[in-house]
Design a protein around this motif. Structure first.
Motif, PDB file in Angstrom:
ATOM      1  N   UNK A  14       0.905  -1.280   0.136  1.00  0.00           N
ATOM      2  CA  UNK A  14       0.087   0.015  -0.088  1.00  0.00           C
ATOM      3  C   UNK A  14       0.935   1.130  -0.066  1.00  0.00           C
ATOM      4  N   UNK A  15       0.330   2.314  -0.256  1.00  0.00           N
ATOM      5  CA  UNK A  15       1.087   3.699  -0.068  1.00  0.00           C
ATOM      6  C   UNK A  15       1.545   3.928   1.307  1.00  0.00           C
ATOM      7  N   UNK A  16       2.561   4.913   1.537  1.00  0.00           N
ATOM      8  CA  UNK A  16       2.824   5.317   2.656  1.00  0.00           C
ATOM      9  C   UNK A  16       1.968   6.159   3.532  1.00  0.00           C
ATOM     10  N   UNK A  17       1.038   6.885   2.693  1.00  0.00           N
ATOM     11  CA  UNK A  17       0.087   7.391   3.253  1.00  0.00           C
ATOM     12  C   UNK A  17      -1.004   6.694   3.934  1.00  0.00           C
ATOM     13  N   UNK A  18      -1.278   5.800   3.298  1.00  0.00           N
ATOM     14  CA  UNK A  18      -2.318   4.514   3.860  1.00  0.00           C
ATOM     15  C   UNK A  18      -1.781   4.189   5.289  1.00  0.00           C
ATOM     16  N   UNK A  19      -0.567   3.727   5.329  1.00  0.00           N
ATOM     17  CA  UNK A  19       0.087   3.382   6.511  1.00  0.00           C
ATOM     18  C   UNK A  19       0.035   4.263   7.512  1.00  0.00           C
ATOM     19  N   UNK A  20       0.347   5.623   7.068  1.00  0.00           N
ATOM     20  CA  UNK A  20       0.252   6.676   8.031  1.00  0.00           C
ATOM     21  C   UNK A  20      -1.253   6.654   8.792  1.00  0.00           C
ATOM     22  N   UNK A  21      -2.224   6.755   7.798  1.00  0.00           N
ATOM     23  CA  UNK A  21      -3.458   6.881   8.082  1.00  0.00           C
ATOM     24  C   UNK A  21      -3.720   6.023   9.292  1.00  0.00           C
ATOM     25  N   UNK A  23      -1.812   4.221  11.121  1.00  0.00           N
ATOM     26  CA  UNK A  23      -1.073   4.222  12.349  1.00  0.00           C
ATOM     27  C   UNK A  23      -1.520   5.533  13.243  1.00  0.00           C
ATOM     28  N   UNK A  24      -2.089   6.674  12.548  1.00  0.00           N
ATOM     29  CA  UNK A  24      -2.538   7.544  13.275  1.00  0.00           C
ATOM     30  C   UNK A  24      -4.026   7.635  13.488  1.00  0.00           C
ATOM     31  N   UNK A  25      -4.691   6.518  13.110  1.00  0.00           N
ATOM     32  CA  UNK A  25      -6.152   6.334  13.647  1.00  0.00           C
ATOM     33  C   UNK A  25      -7.033   6.902  12.558  1.00  0.00           C
ATOM     34  N   UNK A  26      -6.379   7.380  11.422  1.00  0.00           N
ATOM     35  CA  UNK A  26      -7.401   7.804  10.267  1.00  0.00           C
ATOM     36  C   UNK A  26      -7.950   6.731   9.446  1.00  0.00           C
ATOM     37  N   UNK A  27      -8.808   6.161   9.655  1.00  0.00           N
ATOM     38  CA  UNK A  27      -9.474   4.916   9.042  1.00  0.00           C
ATOM     39  C   UNK A  27     -10.553   5.011   7.875  1.00  0.00           C
ATOM     40  N   UNK A  28     -11.158   6.363   7.945  1.00  0.00           N
ATOM     41  CA  UNK A  28     -12.187   6.553   6.897  1.00  0.00           C
ATOM     42  C   UNK A  28     -12.162   5.977   5.497  1.00  0.00           C
ATOM     43  N   UNK A  29     -10.862   5.934   4.954  1.00  0.00           N
ATOM     44  CA  UNK A  29     -10.881   5.751   3.675  1.00  0.00           C
ATOM     45  C   UNK A  29      -9.827   4.268   3.406  1.00  0.00           C
ATOM     46  N   UNK A  30      -9.840   3.573   4.679  1.00  0.00           N
ATOM     47  CA  UNK A  30      -8.837   2.257   4.266  1.00  0.00           C
ATOM     48  C   UNK A  30      -9.847   0.995   5.047  1.00  0.00           C
ATOM     49  N   UNK A  31      -9.790   0.230   3.981  1.00  0.00           N
ATOM     50  CA  UNK A  31     -10.685  -1.219   4.269  1.00  0.00           C
ATOM     51  C   UNK A  31     -10.106  -1.782   5.639  1.00  0.00           C
ATOM     52  N   UNK A  32     -11.110  -2.405   6.093  1.00  0.00           N
ATOM     53  CA  UNK A  32     -10.807  -3.181   7.226  1.00  0.00           C
ATOM     54  C   UNK A  32      -9.803  -4.387   6.974  1.00  0.00           C
ATOM     55  N   UNK A  33      -9.712  -5.064   5.679  1.00  0.00           N
ATOM     56  CA  UNK A  33      -8.594  -5.891   5.634  1.00  0.00           C
ATOM     57  C   UNK A  33      -7.278  -5.193   5.482  1.00  0.00           C
ATOM     58  N   UNK A  34      -7.232  -3.914   4.847  1.00  0.00           N
ATOM     59  CA  UNK A  34      -5.972  -3.351   4.860  1.00  0.00           C
ATOM     60  C   UNK A  34      -5.418  -2.887   6.206  1.00  0.00           C
ATOM     61  N   UNK A  35      -6.658  -2.358   6.934  1.00  0.00           N
ATOM     62  CA  UNK A  35      -6.161  -1.990   8.469  1.00  0.00           C
ATOM     63  C   UNK A  35      -5.409  -3.006   9.155  1.00  0.00           C
ATOM     64  N   UNK A  36      -6.021  -4.546   9.022  1.00  0.00           N
ATOM     65  CA  UNK A  36      -5.558  -5.537   9.588  1.00  0.00           C
ATOM     66  C   UNK A  36      -4.301  -5.885   9.135  1.00  0.00           C
TER      67      UNK A  36
END
Length: 340
Positions: A14-21, A23-36
Motif C-alpha cells: 500500500x502507499x505510505x499515506x495509507x500506512x500513516x492513516x 498508524x494515526x487512527x485515520x481509518x475512514x478511507x481504508x478497508x478493514x482488511x488493509x487495516x488488519x
C-alpha cells in the motif's frame, strides 16, 4: 536498523499515506482488511512512529521545557521539593502526549537559547527569583509560552501557579503559639520585599500580631535551603538562641537538617525544641521524630501548571491571573508544648 514507514508500506503493498492513516487512527478511507494487514506488519516489524516526523507534520514539537537555575555550569538547583514538582509535571505532560526536557539555566541569556534551539512548545520556569522573572520579555521568549511555578512576579508573561505561602506560614506559627511557644526561630533563605520566602515571613509575623504577641526579631537564621545548612543551624541553636523553644523552617529539608543538628548537639526534638517545616514531602514520615509540617498539594500544583500552560499554548491566550493552591497543617511528632 530502524523500521520506516516505507518498509511497512512496501511489505503491505500500500502507499505510505495509507500506512500513516492506519498508524494515526485515520481509518475512514481504508478497508478493514488493509487495516488488519498493516497492523499485523507493524506489530511483527516493531515499527515505532518517528516523533520528529510527527512534529514536522503537526508543526508542534510536543516538547515542554522545565527550566531551573544552575548555580554554575556544572550543577542545577534541584531541591527535594523541585524534584517532586518535576516528577509530577512529567506525569501530567505524559498523560497529554507531551515530553519533558530538563534544562539548567546558568546565565539569563540561556533562557532564549533553551526555548528556541529545541523548538519547545512551552516551558515551565521553576525556582527562579522574582527579580529574574521580572526581566523576561516577549523578545526573550520568542513567542514560546512560559509559566512560572512559585512566583509572585507581576510579569504577565510568566503568570503561573503557587502555594498559599502566607497562609501556610501563619498556620505553622499559630500551631506553635497554641502549644505555648513564644520564642520561635524563623529559619530560611534571604529574601527581598517580594517572593515565596517573603510571603512566608509575613504570614509568620501575622500569627504573632493576631495573637497580640511581639516577635523577637533576633530570632532569625538566614540560611540556604539545604540539609547541610539546617544541620549547622541545629548544632549551634542552643548556644546562639538559648531561649528558643521552637523553630519554623521554610522547607522540610531544612527542618530535617535542623532536627539532626539539635540531636547531635545533645538536645532532643520535640522535648527541648519543637520543629515544623513546609512542603510535606515524603521524607517527613521517614525521619525520627516524624516532622510536623505545612502540606501543599504538589500534585495539584503540577497539574494546574500543566493545564494552564497547555491551555495557553492551544488558545494563544495568557492566563489572566496566578492560581494559588491551598495548604494544610500536618501535625506529627516533632512539635509539642515547651518545657515549663
Amino acid at each position: 536498523m530502524r523500521v520506516t514507514l516505507r518498509d511497512i508500506a512496501d511489505e503491505a503493498g500500500v502507499s505510505m499515506m495509507t500506512v500513516s492513516n492506519v498508524v494515526n487512527g485515520n481509518k475512514a478511507r481504508v478497508s478493514p482488511e488493509t487495516i488488519e494487514r498493516v497492523r499485523r506488519i507493524v506489530a511483527e516489524r516493531g515499527y515505532v512512529p518517528s516523533a520528529s516526523a510527527r512534529s514536522l507534520a503537526a508543526k508542534s514539537s510536543r516538547l515542554i521545557g522545565l527550566l531551573v537555575p544552575a548555580a554554575d555550569e556544572d550543577s542545577m538547583m534541584i531541591s527535594p521539593h523541585n524534584v517532586a514538582i518535576a516528577g509530577q509535571i512529567e506525569r501530567e505532560l505524559r498523560k497529554r502526549g507531551y515530553h519533558l526536557l530538563l534544562r539548567g539555566i546558568a546565565h539569563p541569556d540561556e533562557v532564549t537559547e533553551a526555548l528556541q534551539s529545541w523548538s519547545l512548545d512551552g516551558a515551565v520556569l521553576l525556582g527562579f527569583l522574582d527579580e529574574e522573572l521580572d526581566r523576561i520579555s516577549k523578545a526573550t521568549i520568542g513567542g514560546v509560552r512560559v509559566l512560572a511555578v512559585d512566583s509572585y512576579s507581576k510579569n504577565r508573561i510568566t503568570t503561573g501557579v503557587r502555594a498559599d505561602d502566607f497562609a501556610g506560614a501563619k498556620l505553622a506559627a499559630e500551631h506553635l503559639i497554641a502549644l505555648g511557644h513564644r520564642r520561635i526561630l524563623f529559619a530560611g533563605p534571604s529574601f527581598s520585599d517580594v517572593g515565596v520566602v517573603h510571603q512566608r515571613f509575613e504570614g509568620f509575623l501575622d500569627a504573632f500580631a493576631d495573637a497580640g504577641l511581639t516577635w523577637d526579631d533576633d530570632l532569625i537564621e538566614t540560611v540556604n535551603t539545604t540539609h547541610a545548612d539546617g544541620l549547622e543551624v541545629g548544632l549551634r541553636l542552643l548556644t546562639a538562641h538559648p531561649r528558643a523553644t521552637a523553630v519554623f523552617a521554610t522547607a522540610d529539608i531544612l527542618a530535617i537538617g535542623i532536627m539532626e543538628g539539635i540531636a547531635d548537639s545533645g538536645a532532643s526534638v520535640p522535648e527541648d525544641v519543637s520543629v515544623i517545616g513546609f512542603d510535606n514531602l515524603d521524607l517527613c514520615a521517614y525521619v525520627t521524630p516524624k516532622l510536623t509540617t505545612i502540606a501543599q498539594d504538589i500534585g495539584e500544583k503540577a497539574a494546574t501548571a500543566v493545564r494552564m500552560l497547555i491551555g495557553s499554548i492551544e488558545t494563544g491566550k495568557q492566563p489572566r491571573k496566578a492560581v494559588t493552591i491551598g495548604v494544610d497543617l500536618v501535625e506529627r511528632a516533632s512539635t509539642t508544648r515547651p518545657r515549663t
